[in-house]
Every structure is written in structure tokens, then in C-alpha cells.
Design a protein around this motif. Structure first.
Motif, mmCIF file in Angstrom:
data_model
loop_
_atom_site.group_PDB
_atom_site.id
_atom_site.type_symbol
_atom_site.label_atom_id
_atom_site.label_comp_id
_atom_site.label_asym_id
_atom_site.label_seq_id
_atom_site.Cartn_x
_atom_site.Cartn_y
_atom_site.Cartn_z
ATOM 1 N N SER A 1 0.834 -1.201 0.000
ATOM 2 C CA SER A 1 0.000 0.000 0.000
ATOM 3 C C SER A 1 0.872 1.256 0.000
ATOM 4 O O SER A 1 0.604 2.226 -0.710
ATOM 5 C CB SER A 1 -0.919 -0.027 1.210
ATOM 6 O OG SER A 1 -1.438 1.256 1.447
ATOM 7 N N PHE B 1 -0.076 0.577 -4.101
ATOM 8 C CA PHE B 1 -1.149 -0.342 -4.469
ATOM 9 C C PHE B 1 -2.411 0.027 -3.715
ATOM 10 O O PHE B 1 -2.357 0.570 -2.608
ATOM 11 C CB PHE B 1 -0.748 -1.789 -4.132
ATOM 12 C CG PHE B 1 0.275 -2.350 -5.079
ATOM 13 C CD1 PHE B 1 -0.138 -3.057 -6.207
ATOM 14 C CD2 PHE B 1 1.633 -2.171 -4.857
ATOM 15 C CE1 PHE B 1 0.802 -3.568 -7.085
ATOM 16 C CE2 PHE B 1 2.573 -2.674 -5.735
ATOM 17 C CZ PHE B 1 2.155 -3.377 -6.846
ATOM 18 N N ARG B 2 -3.548 -0.308 -4.310
ATOM 19 C CA ARG B 2 -4.829 0.023 -3.686
ATOM 20 C C ARG B 2 -5.136 -0.936 -2.538
ATOM 21 O O ARG B 2 -4.977 -2.152 -2.663
ATOM 22 C CB ARG B 2 -5.958 -0.054 -4.721
ATOM 23 C CG ARG B 2 -5.807 0.910 -5.880
ATOM 24 C CD ARG B 2 -6.508 2.210 -5.657
ATOM 25 N NE ARG B 2 -7.933 2.017 -5.425
ATOM 26 C CZ ARG B 2 -8.718 2.953 -4.907
ATOM 27 N NH1 ARG B 2 -8.214 4.123 -4.583
ATOM 28 N NH2 ARG B 2 -9.997 2.719 -4.718
ATOM 29 N N LYS B 3 -5.627 -0.363 -1.456
ATOM 30 C CA LYS B 3 -5.829 -1.160 -0.243
ATOM 31 C C LYS B 3 -6.895 -2.237 -0.401
ATOM 32 O O LYS B 3 -6.749 -3.346 0.109
ATOM 33 C CB LYS B 3 -6.207 -0.243 0.919
ATOM 34 C CG LYS B 3 -5.024 0.465 1.508
ATOM 35 C CD LYS B 3 -5.308 0.893 2.934
ATOM 36 C CE LYS B 3 -4.113 1.606 3.541
ATOM 37 N NZ LYS B 3 -4.330 3.045 3.708
ATOM 38 N N TYR B 4 -7.974 -1.885 -1.084
ATOM 39 C CA TYR B 4 -9.047 -2.866 -1.171
ATOM 40 C C TYR B 4 -8.614 -4.066 -2.001
ATOM 41 O O TYR B 4 -8.882 -5.220 -1.656
ATOM 42 C CB TYR B 4 -10.313 -2.237 -1.756
ATOM 43 C CG TYR B 4 -11.464 -3.202 -1.816
ATOM 44 C CD1 TYR B 4 -11.982 -3.740 -0.641
ATOM 45 C CD2 TYR B 4 -12.010 -3.617 -3.024
ATOM 46 C CE1 TYR B 4 -13.016 -4.641 -0.665
ATOM 47 C CE2 TYR B 4 -13.042 -4.521 -3.063
ATOM 48 C CZ TYR B 4 -13.548 -5.028 -1.883
ATOM 49 O OH TYR B 4 -14.565 -5.929 -1.912
ATOM 50 N N THR B 5 -7.898 -3.775 -3.082
ATOM 51 C CA THR B 5 -7.383 -4.855 -3.910
ATOM 52 C C THR B 5 -6.423 -5.723 -3.100
ATOM 53 O O THR B 5 -6.486 -6.957 -3.151
ATOM 54 C CB THR B 5 -6.668 -4.261 -5.134
ATOM 55 O OG1 THR B 5 -7.569 -3.367 -5.788
ATOM 56 C CG2 THR B 5 -6.235 -5.340 -6.086
ATOM 57 N N ASN C 1 -6.410 -6.095 0.053
ATOM 58 C CA ASN C 1 -7.202 -6.831 1.019
ATOM 59 C C ASN C 1 -7.749 -8.113 0.407
ATOM 60 O O ASN C 1 -7.668 -9.185 0.992
ATOM 61 C CB ASN C 1 -8.338 -5.926 1.507
ATOM 62 C CG ASN C 1 -9.140 -6.555 2.622
ATOM 63 O OD1 ASN C 1 -8.583 -7.231 3.470
ATOM 64 N ND2 ASN C 1 -10.441 -6.337 2.602
ATOM 65 N N VAL D 1 -2.787 -8.010 -9.967
ATOM 66 C CA VAL D 1 -4.221 -8.084 -9.721
ATOM 67 C C VAL D 1 -4.864 -8.936 -10.799
ATOM 68 O O VAL D 1 -5.291 -8.444 -11.831
ATOM 69 C CB VAL D 1 -4.839 -6.684 -9.692
ATOM 70 C CG1 VAL D 1 -6.296 -6.768 -9.332
ATOM 71 C CG2 VAL D 1 -4.090 -5.804 -8.728
ATOM 72 N N TYR E 1 -7.331 -11.134 -10.294
ATOM 73 C CA TYR E 1 -8.687 -11.604 -9.984
ATOM 74 C C TYR E 1 -9.695 -10.486 -10.184
ATOM 75 O O TYR E 1 -9.354 -9.377 -10.539
ATOM 76 C CB TYR E 1 -8.738 -12.105 -8.546
ATOM 77 C CG TYR E 1 -7.682 -13.131 -8.243
ATOM 78 C CD1 TYR E 1 -6.431 -12.748 -7.781
ATOM 79 C CD2 TYR E 1 -7.930 -14.480 -8.449
ATOM 80 C CE1 TYR E 1 -5.460 -13.679 -7.503
ATOM 81 C CE2 TYR E 1 -6.957 -15.425 -8.169
ATOM 82 C CZ TYR E 1 -5.717 -15.020 -7.688
ATOM 83 O OH TYR E 1 -4.764 -15.941 -7.422
ATOM 84 N N ASP E 2 -10.943 -10.825 -9.900
ATOM 85 C CA ASP E 2 -12.019 -9.824 -9.915
ATOM 86 C C ASP E 2 -12.098 -9.099 -11.253
ATOM 87 O O ASP E 2 -12.158 -7.877 -11.324
ATOM 88 C CB ASP E 2 -11.817 -8.793 -8.791
ATOM 89 C CG ASP E 2 -11.648 -9.459 -7.448
ATOM 90 O OD1 ASP E 2 -12.190 -10.575 -7.288
ATOM 91 O OD2 ASP E 2 -10.987 -8.879 -6.584
ATOM 92 N N ASN E 3 -12.109 -9.876 -12.340
ATOM 93 C CA ASN E 3 -12.098 -9.290 -13.675
ATOM 94 C C ASN E 3 -13.321 -8.447 -13.971
ATOM 95 O O ASN E 3 -13.274 -7.545 -14.793
ATOM 96 C CB ASN E 3 -11.992 -10.400 -14.724
ATOM 97 C CG ASN E 3 -10.609 -11.005 -14.708
ATOM 98 O OD1 ASN E 3 -9.643 -10.316 -14.435
ATOM 99 N ND2 ASN E 3 -10.532 -12.295 -14.969
ATOM 100 N N TRP F 1 -14.650 -6.262 -12.370
ATOM 101 C CA TRP F 1 -14.513 -4.851 -12.005
ATOM 102 C C TRP F 1 -13.507 -4.133 -12.907
ATOM 103 O O TRP F 1 -13.211 -2.965 -12.703
ATOM 104 C CB TRP F 1 -14.026 -4.738 -10.556
ATOM 105 C CG TRP F 1 -15.074 -5.080 -9.558
ATOM 106 C CD1 TRP F 1 -16.416 -5.090 -9.752
ATOM 107 C CD2 TRP F 1 -14.850 -5.451 -8.216
ATOM 108 N NE1 TRP F 1 -17.049 -5.452 -8.609
ATOM 109 C CE2 TRP F 1 -16.121 -5.677 -7.639
ATOM 110 C CE3 TRP F 1 -13.717 -5.617 -7.422
ATOM 111 C CZ2 TRP F 1 -16.269 -6.068 -6.323
ATOM 112 C CZ3 TRP F 1 -13.874 -5.990 -6.114
ATOM 113 C CH2 TRP F 1 -15.141 -6.218 -5.560
ATOM 114 N N ASP F 2 -12.990 -4.883 -13.877
ATOM 115 C CA ASP F 2 -11.915 -4.343 -14.703
ATOM 116 C C ASP F 2 -12.479 -4.012 -16.087
ATOM 117 O O ASP F 2 -12.760 -4.902 -16.884
ATOM 118 C CB ASP F 2 -10.807 -5.408 -14.797
ATOM 119 C CG ASP F 2 -9.631 -4.920 -15.613
ATOM 120 O OD1 ASP F 2 -9.769 -3.886 -16.298
ATOM 121 O OD2 ASP F 2 -8.594 -5.592 -15.565
ATOM 122 N N SER F 3 -12.661 -2.726 -16.369
ATOM 123 C CA SER F 3 -13.328 -2.368 -17.623
ATOM 124 C C SER F 3 -12.459 -2.703 -18.831
ATOM 125 O O SER F 3 -12.973 -3.036 -19.898
ATOM 126 C CB SER F 3 -13.720 -0.889 -17.620
ATOM 127 O OG SER F 3 -12.598 -0.104 -17.300
#
Lengths: 197, 629
Positions: free
Chosen positions: B547, B551-555, B557, B608, B610-612, B614-616
Motif C-alpha cells: 500500500s 497499491f490500492r488497499k481494497y485490492t 485486502n 491483480v 482476480y475480480d475481472n 470490475w476491470d473495464s
């Protein structure tokens, strides 16, 4: 000068071109507080008291988020659920937020055309945003139509820059002597004549 | 037949093993088994044990001494204070009424008033040994019946001190016979004038309280520091023997002294350790005691006047039962609880032996009267389990309102739901957090200095080696919901795990583990909830570091959670592998390669991965692909 609070909710901001462009100029703008919810509360452990203080300190609140499944990312719902307390935001003694201005700034993958009764999303953006509108109503706030950046997958960098300019102008406009009658025929804040010129 | 010590030991042990296991198989209390064994090996059936039965009784009374010490340990002065109403109220009513009714009965029968009063006092006392043993065996300690019984028995245990003190006052002859040979030489009480005897009693109580505080506890601390287990057993016995000796020297019942000693030590950090050390000995000695009671039933005396004895026995049991029932009524016990109370305490107890023989020494009772009452006592004790059985099978089923929900006992510190082993930095954090939620864990720790300190801070911490089943038992594992093992020694964790898995499968097990390798060992013992201390904290640090690098904290996390999930899965995969060393190393290397590959993959796809949704960018690329197709 009216103070603006941008409640920003994007779970993967680092991957969002559109929002990166929109936010870039506003981050350090005077009298604008950029509040990145996912960065502040990665565990969703929202500090209610702090959030309420922020709301009190500002006149114009912006829910800024991508539209996911016709709604906001989860943390914004969490924020609403926790922060807008009974007898604080609404209810017989809940008058703290009265007469503040609030609206959504959204980014969508789908273009404006698909959000109507003939399009494949059947309903308009304004209809999808009804829960936010009514939240504002219940809290006695003035709800404005959304500012929307739509069809983001097909927008060029130049398009995005234009939107970013518009967003900034809009905030300037709202901070000054803004006359609500200008909004009479607008479904989107983007449609304001001053901005489109 | 008798004579050899070994032979006697064999007779007792074999009798116990045969009869108790038989009784258990028939679903009866173990007390019945012991009593039956006693009758069988006694002088009147097989005659393995002859007239020396009385000596054995004398020796076996040591079991009662140990038991009262243990009971004392369970009663902290604080709980003692909380229970004062039911102890004084229920106990007071029961003892007074019983003495009164028995006195009237014996007075009508034509006995002298001193005799009637002495017998009344002896009869008022129930058998702590039999009643509590039966209640505990059935797990009814936490019912209102259990706590009421306990209150009454406790009052009796206390009042008996005063009874013994008062007996000399009833003696109308100042020349005391040379009674028990064991007591003739050098006992203080006998050498004192009667008035001072009461003073001597009070003085010895004070001595026990002071010695417990200022001699015994410091001694136990020294012993604990040596870390030699058997020394603690030795110390435990030293305490009990010491108190017994002191009491006998003064001329009092060792059992009472032991009880007081127990109460004094109940607030010390060694409570559980002493309990678990003495518990097995207590049970065996009590068994011996019950057998001795069975063996001492004098069938010759019974045969001489069966009707008189039968009549007296019946009358006494009825008087006791009636008084108990009335007491229960006054204290608003529910019917089923009251009936249980009535039947479980309706016998004459072991204190009667003490009182009666003391009264005989003091010339209050004649030999014949004493013999008769001793027989009544022994038989009434033997009847208790049988009465309880009849009650359970015939009467209780007809009373509908069984107290099904075990109410936490109001007075005696309620048995805790969580046991926490190890109260170092790791365990104390757990303890604090549980406590902040109103969950008071029973804490076991092996560091007596820390235990002492934490107890001063108001924590319920007990000193002891938690790998011992008996210690876990006395910490209440049978009723525990969770056992949290927060020790950093995997050997301790494994030992506890084995005990819990085998004996208390209903207890949820949560174990701290230092690293992967300890975790493997625990996983192979089928522990599901393993907490590696090196996992969460190091990942928190790593993600905070990232962080700071932007890097973004939520990601981060989400990635931490992904990493934990992945790592836990790999841990479980590896643990199930056979433990052949070379094979294990091979597997581990393979796993390492796999992890390297995965990390490499992460790197290629960007950290990152995962969580595709949310990835535009990702969505746009997919859109483009489908448009091309």
C-alpha cells in the motif's frame, strides 16, 4: 464558496481509465474533498462518526461510482446503511442533511441509447437511480439529475478529457450561484446548456 | 484366611473391580458396587476380611479426608459467601428440624436426653461421600437439586465442628474413658479442661487458615518452580497428611481440618492442580471407604434385634426424608427436584461414625447403643443408592416436570464454556477479547509466576499442566463448548488434541500453531481449526508495505484473502501426504515449484489477476474479441 464532497466508490480504481481521467483534476481542487471509500475502508469497516462529520462539513455531496448491475458498488450501499442514521439523517429529529445538494456521478459501459424503454436495459438511468433520489428526499436534500459518462468502452482519451472538463465546470458552477430552474428539462447534468456549449 | 497384607489388597481390589463393573453394567451407581463388595468380602459372607474391618474403616476414612479437602477446594470463600442464604437457610432448617424430631422420637422411646440429643445430632448429618459422589456421577451438580444438596451438606460439614465441640458439654462424667487407643496419648483436647476444648478447636482452625496462606502456598510455588511433577503430588499429600496429623494431635476430625484447608487453598493458583492430583486417589480411597462401610455392617447386632434396628432405621429415614422435603418446600424447589433432594440426603452420614464413637469415648453412649447406631448408619448409607434407584425408576417418571434445562448454578461459580490453554501474549489477547464479550474463559497456564500475577489482575487463571486429562477434567472440559489451545509448544497442543479427540469429541478444538510444520502435525491429528501465527500478521505487513508503494488497499485486502485461501489449501494438501521423509520433501519441493509458477503467473497477468468483472479493460477486450468472432 460551497464545499464539495466526492464520495468515490470503485473497487478497482487502478484499472479504470474513465474514472482516472475524471478524478485527476478534482483530487487537489480547492474546496473539494475527494474521499476514496474503498481505499479508506478496505475491510468495509466504515467509521460512521467520521463520515457524518464529513457530511456536516460539506454543502454538495457527490456519489461518484461506476454503475454495476444498475446500482453502485457494494461499499456505497454499506456507507448508506451505516452513515445515514435514523434521527440523524432522517426521522423526526434527523435534520442534519437538510437543504444540502446531492447527486450521482456515474460511469457505465453501456451507451445512453440502451437505457430506455426501447433499449435492452428497458429503463432509463434516472429510473435506476430512484433509490438514491428517494434517499435524498427522505433526508430533505436536494437531489439533482446524474452526471453520466456512458459507453466508456468506446470512448477515446480525448472524449474522456472532455468529460473531465465538463465535470470540473459542473463543480465550479454548483459552487457558485447556481439556479435550479436551469435544470427543468434535464435528465442529466451533462445536458446543462452551459456545459454543452 | 486373612492376615497377609497382599492378600487383603487383592481381595479389596478384586472385589471392587468385580462388583463395581457389575453395578455399572446394570446401570447402578458405583457406590452400590463398592458397598456390595464390602458386604461380600466382610466377616459375615465370605469372611475374607475379619474383625479388622474396623481398622480398614479407620484407614479408609482417609478417603473422606481427601474428599473433604477436595470439596473445600471447590468452595472459594467468595462463593461460600454468595451461598450463605441457602447454606444457612436450608442447612439450618434441615439440621434443626432433624435434631428436634429425632430427639422427640428417641425421647419417646425412653432414652436419656443426652443420648437422644447425641443421636439426633449424628442422624442430622447426611453422607457427603455418598450423596455428592452419586450427584456428580449423574452430572446433576448444576441443577437446583444439586446446589441445594451441596448447600445442606456444606452446612452439616460446618455444624459438625460445633457438634464435636459441644459433645464434651453433654458428658456428665468428667472421667473420660480411655477410648480409642490412637487418641489416648498426647491429644491436646483430652488433656484440657472441658471449657478450654472449644477454644482449642477455634485455635486449630485459625492455625490452618494461617498456615495455608503463609506456609503452604509459598511452598507450592517453590515446588512448582522445580517443574518436577511428582513433587507436586508429594506436596499435595503432605498438605493432607499434615492437616490430618494436626487435627489428630489436637483431637479433632481430620476430615474437618482437610475441608478447611481446602477452602483456604481454593483461592490459590494451585486449586486445579491439587484437585486433579488428588482426584484419582480420592476415588479409590472413597471406594475403599464404601467397601469398609459395607464390611462393617454388623449382621450379628442386626440378628440380635432385627425389629428394633429395622424400626429405628425406618423411623430415621422417614424423619430425614420428611424434613428434607419440608426444607425443599420452604425454599420453593420444584417437585421433581425436591423429591431427588429428599431421597439423596435421607441417609445418616459418615460423620455419624465420628460423632458416635466420640460420644462413646465421652461416656455419653453405651457400647450397645453405639453398635446399634453404627449399624443403622451403615445400612442407611447402603440404602441410599437403592432408594435413589427406586425414586428414579418408579417415582420420578410419574412426576412430569423434570427440570430439563440445566440452569447455571446461581451460587457456585458457573462452569465456564470456554477453556483457554496458555496465557502468554497470544493467549492473553484472546482472553481479553473474549472477556470484552462477556465470555470468561477458564484459563490454564504452566507459569506459576504469571498465573499469580494475572489472578491478582482479576483473571480466572489456574496453574497446571494442561496435557493431563484430570486437570482438563477439573477445569470442566466435560461441559466446555470450546477448547482454545494458545500455547506455542506443539507437543502440548498435540497431547491436548489427542485427549480431546478421544475423550471429549463434543468439544470444539481451536489450536494455535507456530508455523507450517506444526500445522502439518496438527492437521494429521484431524484438527480443523488451526491458526498459524505467522500467516495473518505477516500478510498484513506485506499488504501495508505494498500500500505504501501505491497499491490500492481494497485490492490488497482481497489479494491477502486469496493468498490465505490458497495457502490454507496447499497446507491441507501437503498434510495429507504420507509422512515418508523423502517423499515428503519431494512433495514439498513440488509444492514450492507450484507456488513459484503461480507467483510468476500473477506477475505476468499483473499482480491483480482476480475480480475481472470490475476491470473495464478486461471487459472491453472480451467485447472486442466477441465482435471479431
Amino acid at each position: 464558496m460551497k464545499k464539495v464532497l466526492i464520495l468515490f466508490a470503485h473497487p478497482k480504481f487502478e484499472k479504470s481509465r474513465a474514472n482516472a481521467a475524471l478524478i485527476e483534476r478534482l483530487k487537489d481542487k480547492a474546496h473539494v474533498t475527494f474521499h476514496d471509500l474503498y481505499e479508506h475502508y478496505p475491510n468495509f469497516h466504515i467509521d460512521v462518526q467520521r463520515e457524518q462529520e464529513l457530511l456536516v462539513q460539506h454543502d454538495i455531496i457527490i456519489w461518484h461510482h461506476p454503475l454495476y448491475w444498475y446500482s453502485s458498488p457494494a461499499i456505497l450501499k454499506q456507507w448508506k446503511d451505516l452513515v445515514l442514521e435514523f434521527n440523524w439523517a432522517y426521522g423526526p429529529k434527523g435534520k442534519v442533511l437538510q437543504n444540502k445538494t446531492i447527486f450521482n456521478v456515474i460511469t457505465t459501459g453501456g451507451s445512453r441509447e440502451v437505457y430506455c424503454s426501447e433499449g435492452y436495459n428497458t429503463f432509463t438511468i434516472n429510473e435506476f437511480l430512484r433509490p438514491y433520489e428517494q434517499t435524498a428526499n427522505l433526508c430533505g436534500m436536494r437531489y439533482l439529475p446524474p452526471f453520466a459518462v456512458m459507453g466508456t468502452h468506446h470512448l477515446s482519451d480525448e472524449d474522456l478529457l472532455n468529460y473531465a472538463n465538463q465535470y470540473e465546470q459542473l463543480i465550479d458552477l454548483l459552487q457558485g450561484d447556481f439556479n435550479a430552474t436551469q435544470l427543468s428539462n434535464c435528465f442529466f447534468l451533462n445536458d446543462l446548456e452551459i456545459l454543452t456549449v | 484366611m486373612s492376615g497377609s497384607l497382599l492378600f487383603e489388597a487383592i481381595v479389596f481390589l478384586a472385589g471392587a473391580i468385580i462388583c463395581v463393573s457389575l453395578a455399572k453394567r446394570l446401570g447402578l451407581s458405583s457406590v452400590i458396587g463398592y458397598l456390595l463388595a464390602g458386604v461380600l468380602i466382610g466377616p459375615y459372607v465370605f469372611g475374607f476380611i475379619g474383625e479388622e474391618g474396623e481398622d480398614i474403616l479407620h484407614f479408609a476414612e482417609f478417603g473422606v479426608v481427601v474428599m473433604l479437602f477436595l470439596i473445600g477446594l471447590e468452595i472459594e470463600p467468595k462463593n461460600f459467601w454468595n451461598m450463605r442464604k441457602s447454606i444457612l437457610g436450608m442447612g439450618g432448617i434441615q439440621v434443626t428440624l432433624t435434631i428436634a424430631l429425632t430427639y422427640i422420637f428417641f425421647a419417646i422411646m425412653g432414652f436419656e436426653w443426652q443420648v437422644a440429643l447425641t443421636v439426633g445430632m449424628a442422624v442430622a448429618l447426611s453422607s457427603t461421600a455418598i450423596a455428592l459422589q452419586t450427584i456428580k456421577e449423574k452430572g446433576l451438580m448444576n441443577t437446583t437439586f444439586g446446589s441445594s444438596s451441596f448447600s445442606i451438606l456444606l452446612f452439616q460439614d460446618i455444624i459438625v465442628i460445633f457438634m464435636i465441640g459441644a459433645l464434651p458439654l453433654l458428658s456428665n462424667s468428667s472421667d473420660i474413658t480411655e477410648g480409642d487407643t490412637a487418641h489416648t496419648t498426647g491429644t491436646l483436647i483430652e488433656s484440657l479442661p472441658i471449657g478450654l476444648q472449644t477454644l482449642a478447636i477455634i485455635l486449630s482452625v485459625v492455625v490452618i487458615v494461617l498456615a495455608g496462606r503463609f506456609v503452604v502456598v509459598p511452598m507450592l510455588r517453590k515446588v512448582a518452580k522445580t517443574g518436577v511433577r511428582e513433587l507436586l503430588i508429594a506436596a499435595a499429600f503432605l498438605i493432607v497428611f499434615g492437616i490430618s496429623y494436626l487435627m489428630e494431635f489436637v483431637g479433632l476430625s481430620p476430615a474437618l481440618g482437610a475441608f478447611l484447608g481446602g477452602v483456604v487453598l481454593s483461592t490459590s493458583e494451585f486449586k486445579h492442580e491439587l484437585e486433579s492430583t488428588l482426584e484419582p486417589f480420592k476415588n479409590l480411597l472413597l471406594g475403599l471407604f464404601f467397601m469398609a462401610v459395607g464390611a462393617s455392617i454388623n449382621f450379628v447386632v442386626i440378628a440380635k434385634s432385627p425389629l428394633t434396628i429395622g424400626g429405628i432405621l425406618l423411623a430415621i429415614v422417614i424423619i430425614k426424608a420428611l424434613v428434607l422435603f419440608i426444607t425443599g418446600r420452604i425454599f420453593k424447589l420444584k417437585l421433581d427436584q425436591n423429591v431427588l433432594l429428599t431421597f439423596s440426603l435421607a441417609q445418616v452420614g459418615e460423620f455419624a461414625f465420628v460423632l458416635l464413637s466420640f460420644a462413646f469415648q465421652l461416656n455419653i453412649l453405651e457400647q450397645e447403643q453405639m453398635d446399634m447406631m453404627l449399624v443403622v448408619t451403615a445400612v442407611s448409607m447402603s440404602l441410599t443408592p437403592i432408594l435413589a434407584l427406586l425414586n428414579e425408576r418408579l417415582i420420578l417418571p410419574k412426576i412430569g416436570t423434570k427440570e430439563l434445562i440445566k440452569r447455571p448454578m446461581d451460587h457456585i461459580a458457573k462452569s465456564q464454556k470456554v477453556i483457554l490453554v496458555g496465557f502468554g501474549h497470544f493467549g492473553s489477547t484472546i482472553g481479553r477479547f473474549l472477556r470484552s464479550h462477556g465470555v470468561e474463559a477458564t484459563i490454564l497456564d504452566f507459569d506459576s509466576n504469571r498465573v499469580d500475577f494475572l489472578r491478582k489482575m482479576g483473571f480466572e487463571v489456574y496453574y497446571g499442566d494442561a496435557t493431563r486429562q484430570d486437570l482438563l477434567e477439573s477445569a470442566g472440559i466435560a461441559e466446555a463448548k470450546l477448547l482454545i489451545c494458545a500455547t506455542n509448544k506443539v507437543s502440548v497442543a498435540k497431547a491436548i488434541t489427542k485427549i480431546v479427540k478421544e475423550k471429549y469429541p463434543h468439544v470444539g478444538l481451536m489450536v494455535r500453531s507456530k508455523n507450517r510444520y506444526d500445522a502439518y502435525e496438527l492437521l494429521n491429528l484431524d484438527v480443523h481449526n488451526i491458526y498459524r501465527e505467522t500467516l495473518d500478521t505477516s500478510l498484513t505487513l506485506a499488504s501495508d508495505a505494498l500500500s505504501k508503494l501505491g497499491f490500492r488497499k481494497y485490492t490488497l485486502n482481497r489479494q491477502v484473502q486469496n493468498f490465505i485461501k490458497y495457502d490454507e489449501a496447499s497446507l491441507r494438501r501437503l498434510a495429507t501426504e504420507p509422512k515418508r521423509d523423502d517423499d515428503y520433501i519431494f512433495k514439498a519441493r513440488k509444492e514450492l515449484e507450484q507456488q513459484e509458477k503461480l507467483l510468476e503467473n500473477d506477475f505476468k497477468r499483473g499482480i491483480v489477476a482476480y475480480d475481472n468483472h470490475w476491470d473495464s479493460d478486461h471487459i472491453r477486450k472480451q467485447l472486442e474479441k466477441s465482435n471479431e468472432a
